[in-house]
Each structure stands twice: as structure tokens, then as C-alpha cells.
Design a protein around this motif. Structure first.
Motif, PDB file in Angstrom:
ATOM      1  N   LYS A  91       0.834  -1.208   0.000  1.00  0.00           N
ATOM      2  CA  LYS A  91       0.000   0.000   0.000  1.00  0.00           C
ATOM      3  C   LYS A  91       0.867   1.256   0.000  1.00  0.00           C
ATOM      4  N   LYS A  92       1.936   1.191   0.771  1.00  0.00           N
ATOM      5  CA  LYS A  92       2.841   2.336   0.855  1.00  0.00           C
ATOM      6  C   LYS A  92       3.470   2.628  -0.503  1.00  0.00           C
ATOM      7  N   TYR A  93       3.985   1.592  -1.156  1.00  0.00           N
ATOM      8  CA  TYR A  93       4.596   1.769  -2.474  1.00  0.00           C
ATOM      9  C   TYR A  93       3.570   2.265  -3.500  1.00  0.00           C
ATOM     10  N   LEU A  94       2.371   1.699  -3.441  1.00  0.00           N
ATOM     11  CA  LEU A  94       1.333   2.107  -4.379  1.00  0.00           C
ATOM     12  C   LEU A  94       0.932   3.560  -4.156  1.00  0.00           C
ATOM     13  N   MET A  95       0.848   3.990  -2.899  1.00  0.00           N
ATOM     14  CA  MET A  95       0.484   5.376  -2.604  1.00  0.00           C
ATOM     15  C   MET A  95       1.566   6.342  -3.086  1.00  0.00           C
ATOM     16  N   LEU A  96       2.815   5.946  -2.988  1.00  0.00           N
ATOM     17  CA  LEU A  96       3.901   6.774  -3.524  1.00  0.00           C
ATOM     18  C   LEU A  96       3.747   6.955  -5.036  1.00  0.00           C
ATOM     19  N   ILE A  97       3.432   5.851  -5.712  1.00  0.00           N
ATOM     20  CA  ILE A  97       3.241   5.918  -7.168  1.00  0.00           C
ATOM     21  C   ILE A  97       2.023   6.777  -7.509  1.00  0.00           C
ATOM     22  N   ILE A  98       0.943   6.592  -6.764  1.00  0.00           N
ATOM     23  CA  ILE A  98      -0.293   7.328  -7.036  1.00  0.00           C
ATOM     24  C   ILE A  98      -0.096   8.827  -6.849  1.00  0.00           C
ATOM     25  N   THR A  99       0.474   9.221  -5.725  1.00  0.00           N
ATOM     26  CA  THR A  99       0.630  10.651  -5.441  1.00  0.00           C
ATOM     27  C   THR A  99       1.567  11.329  -6.435  1.00  0.00           C
ATOM     28  N   LEU A 100       2.684  10.660  -6.762  1.00  0.00           N
ATOM     29  CA  LEU A 100       3.636  11.275  -7.686  1.00  0.00           C
ATOM     30  C   LEU A 100       3.082  11.338  -9.105  1.00  0.00           C
ATOM     31  N   SER A 101       2.482  10.250  -9.581  1.00  0.00           N
ATOM     32  CA  SER A 101       1.963  10.227 -10.950  1.00  0.00           C
ATOM     33  C   SER A 101       0.778  11.182 -11.110  1.00  0.00           C
ATOM     34  N   THR A 102      -0.068  11.272 -10.081  1.00  0.00           N
ATOM     35  CA  THR A 102      -1.194  12.209 -10.143  1.00  0.00           C
ATOM     36  C   THR A 102      -0.709  13.647 -10.184  1.00  0.00           C
ATOM     37  N   ALA A 103       0.324  13.944  -9.413  1.00  0.00           N
ATOM     38  CA  ALA A 103       0.900  15.296  -9.434  1.00  0.00           C
ATOM     39  C   ALA A 103       1.433  15.637 -10.824  1.00  0.00           C
ATOM     40  N   VAL A 104       2.123  14.691 -11.445  1.00  0.00           N
ATOM     41  CA  VAL A 104       2.661  14.925 -12.794  1.00  0.00           C
ATOM     42  C   VAL A 104       1.536  15.191 -13.790  1.00  0.00           C
ATOM     43  N   THR A 148      -3.531  21.750  -6.835  1.00  0.00           N
ATOM     44  CA  THR A 148      -3.865  20.358  -6.521  1.00  0.00           C
ATOM     45  C   THR A 148      -2.647  19.463  -6.742  1.00  0.00           C
ATOM     46  N   GLY A 149      -1.882  19.749  -7.793  1.00  0.00           N
ATOM     47  CA  GLY A 149      -0.636  19.026  -8.023  1.00  0.00           C
ATOM     48  C   GLY A 149       0.334  19.203  -6.863  1.00  0.00           C
ATOM     49  N   ILE A 150       0.381  20.424  -6.325  1.00  0.00           N
ATOM     50  CA  ILE A 150       1.235  20.685  -5.160  1.00  0.00           C
ATOM     51  C   ILE A 150       0.780  19.835  -3.974  1.00  0.00           C
ATOM     52  N   GLN A 151      -0.528  19.700  -3.798  1.00  0.00           N
ATOM     53  CA  GLN A 151      -1.050  18.885  -2.703  1.00  0.00           C
ATOM     54  C   GLN A 151      -0.577  17.435  -2.817  1.00  0.00           C
ATOM     55  N   PHE A 152      -0.582  16.900  -4.033  1.00  0.00           N
ATOM     56  CA  PHE A 152      -0.131  15.517  -4.207  1.00  0.00           C
ATOM     57  C   PHE A 152       1.385  15.401  -4.034  1.00  0.00           C
ATOM     58  N   VAL A 153       2.126  16.436  -4.393  1.00  0.00           N
ATOM     59  CA  VAL A 153       3.573  16.435  -4.124  1.00  0.00           C
ATOM     60  C   VAL A 153       3.830  16.427  -2.623  1.00  0.00           C
ATOM     61  N   LEU A 154       3.073  17.250  -1.885  1.00  0.00           N
ATOM     62  CA  LEU A 154       3.212  17.272  -0.427  1.00  0.00           C
ATOM     63  C   LEU A 154       2.864  15.914   0.186  1.00  0.00           C
ATOM     64  N   ILE A 165       0.696   5.812   5.977  1.00  0.00           N
ATOM     65  CA  ILE A 165       0.290   6.053   4.585  1.00  0.00           C
ATOM     66  C   ILE A 165      -0.537   7.330   4.549  1.00  0.00           C
ATOM     67  N   TYR A 166      -0.034   8.322   3.849  1.00  0.00           N
ATOM     68  CA  TYR A 166      -0.697   9.624   3.764  1.00  0.00           C
ATOM     69  C   TYR A 166      -1.451   9.756   2.443  1.00  0.00           C
ATOM     70  N   VAL A 167      -2.738  10.119   2.528  1.00  0.00           N
ATOM     71  CA  VAL A 167      -3.503  10.399   1.311  1.00  0.00           C
ATOM     72  C   VAL A 167      -3.425  11.884   0.952  1.00  0.00           C
ATOM     73  N   SER A 168      -2.978  12.692   1.917  1.00  0.00           N
ATOM     74  CA  SER A 168      -2.692  14.106   1.671  1.00  0.00           C
ATOM     75  C   SER A 168      -1.619  14.536   2.663  1.00  0.00           C
ATOM     76  N   TYR A 169      -1.258  15.805   2.661  1.00  0.00           N
ATOM     77  CA  TYR A 169      -0.164  16.269   3.512  1.00  0.00           C
ATOM     78  C   TYR A 169      -0.452  16.062   4.997  1.00  0.00           C
ATOM     79  N   SER A 170      -1.716  16.198   5.406  1.00  0.00           N
ATOM     80  CA  SER A 170      -2.053  16.100   6.826  1.00  0.00           C
ATOM     81  C   SER A 170      -3.074  15.016   7.129  1.00  0.00           C
TER      82      SER A 170
END
Length: 210
Positions: A91-104, A148-154, A165-170
Motif C-alpha cells: 500500500k505504501k509503495y502504491l500510494m507513492l506511485i499514485i501521489t507522484l503520478s497524479t501530481a505529474v 492540486t498538483g502541489i497537494q499531491f507532491v506534499l 500512509i498519507y492520502v494528503s499532507y495532513s
């Protein structure tokens, strides 16, 4: 490292204030405009000619700035069927991929929307009723995509920093057990509130007591 975290915290707070001000003022303006138009139409038999157009553009602003706000709160729609069956490490690895790819993807959309606004500005297109340049109204589109892209980067940074596992910065994605007792038509639940204060997004696993 502490300086970077300080900057990220300040950026997150600034964006939150910006979103709240823009969203609240837009919703209030839409309400006032709609009420005034109804009063004018039924009391004086004459509504505002620009009312519908104004509400349309306010809705655009609310949609794209609200996109960032719901992302910050971890309330965006997620297709989690595969995610839910994975163990915590995957889940952790998948969330990293999701947040980074969504930001891009969001930054790419922001880029193309800026290109579109430049074309609109070159054409000199204005709104039919208010006669406002359309590109000025639609600036909220690339702005919404960008913040919104910044939010996913955070969120990506938070997932790198911490084991949770963070779905957003906070907002931490945690599971909380909920006990349900069903007796006839009565339904009572006893929730274990042992999650961390920073956790805002919860998913519950339910155990039925027969």
C-alpha cells in the motif's frame, strides 16, 4: 531539512487559507446573486440579465479551487478495490506511485490549460453578458490544477518521511475497528478511538455480532 519542512508547512497553510477564502466568497456570491435574481424576477418582474452567466463562472471557480481543497482533506474519490487487499508495505509503495503520478498529470493539465488561455487572450474573446475577457475568468482552471498538483507532491513527501500512509499532507489513511451490535431494529456501534490526532481519513472494518 527542518527548513524545508518549515517551508512546506507554510506553503500548505497559505494554500489552505487561499482555498477557503476563494471558495467561501464564491459560494456566498452565488447565493446572493441567485436570491437577488429571484426577488427581482418575482417582485419587480425583471431579473438580472447577467445572473445565469455569473453563476456559471462562479461554479467553474468552485469546481477547480475545490479540487485542491478536497484533496487536502483526503476526500477525493478513490478506486481502492485493489489497494484494499494489499498489505501495508505494498500500500505504501502504491500510494507513492499514485501521489507522484497524479501530481505529474495535474501539472501537465495545468500547462495545457495555460496554453489554451493564451489562445483565448489572443482572440480577445469576452463573455456575452458581463463582457469580461474569458481568459481572466478561466484562470482558476490552471491555478486549480497546479495547487492540486502541489497537494499531491506534499502527500508524496509525507509518505517518504513517515511510515504511515498519507492520502494528503495532513491526512493519514488508517483503518479503525468498529463493533456493531444488531438487536432487532436497533443498531448501536462502539468505536475504538485510539487513532492518532493527525488522522482525518478513516476506513472501518466491521465485525457483526450474531
Amino acid at each position: 531539512m527542518r527548513f524545508i519542512i518549515f517551508i512546506l508547512d507554510k506553503l500548505d497553510k497559505f494554500l489552505e487559507r487561499l482555498e477557503v477564502v476563494v471558495l467561501s466568497s464564491s459560494i456566498i456570491a452565488m447565493a446572493i446573486n441567485s436570491i437577488a435574481n429571484v426577488i427581482g424576477r418575482y417582485a419587480f418582474n425583471h431579473g438580472f440579465y447577467f445572473s445565469e452567466e455569473l453563476n456559471k463562472y462562479l461554479m467553474v471557480i468552485i469546481t477547480f479551487i475545490g479540487l485542491s481543497y478536497v484533496t487536502r482533506k483526503g476526500r477525493h474519490i478513490r478506486m481502492s478495490a485493489i489497494y484494499d487487499i494489499l498489505d501495508d508495505k505494498l500500500k505504501k509503495y502504491l500510494m507513492l506511485i499514485i501521489t507522484l503520478s497524479t501530481a505529474v498529470v495535474l501539472f501537465i493539465l495545468a500547462y495545457y490549460s495555460v496554453e489554451y488561455l493564451i489562445k483565448l487572450a489572443a482572440r480577445g474573446k469576452v463573455s456575452p453578458s458581463l463582457r469580461i475577457p474569458v481568459y481572466l475568468i478561466l484562470i482558476c482552471v490552471p491555478v486549480g490544477f497546479f495547487i492540486t498538483g502541489i497537494q499531491f507532491v506534499l502527500a508524496f513527501v509525507q509518505n517518504l518521511r513517515y511510515s504511515h500512509i498519507y492520502v494528503s499532507y495532513s491526512c493519514v489513511d488508517t483503518y479503525e475497528a468498529v463493533d456493531l451490535e444488531v438487536t432487532g431494529s436497533e443498531l448501536s456501534d462502539n468505536t475504538d478511538h485510539k487513532s492518532k490526532p493527525s488522522s482525518q481519513a478513516y476506513k472501518a472494518t466491521i465485525r457483526e455480532n450474531s
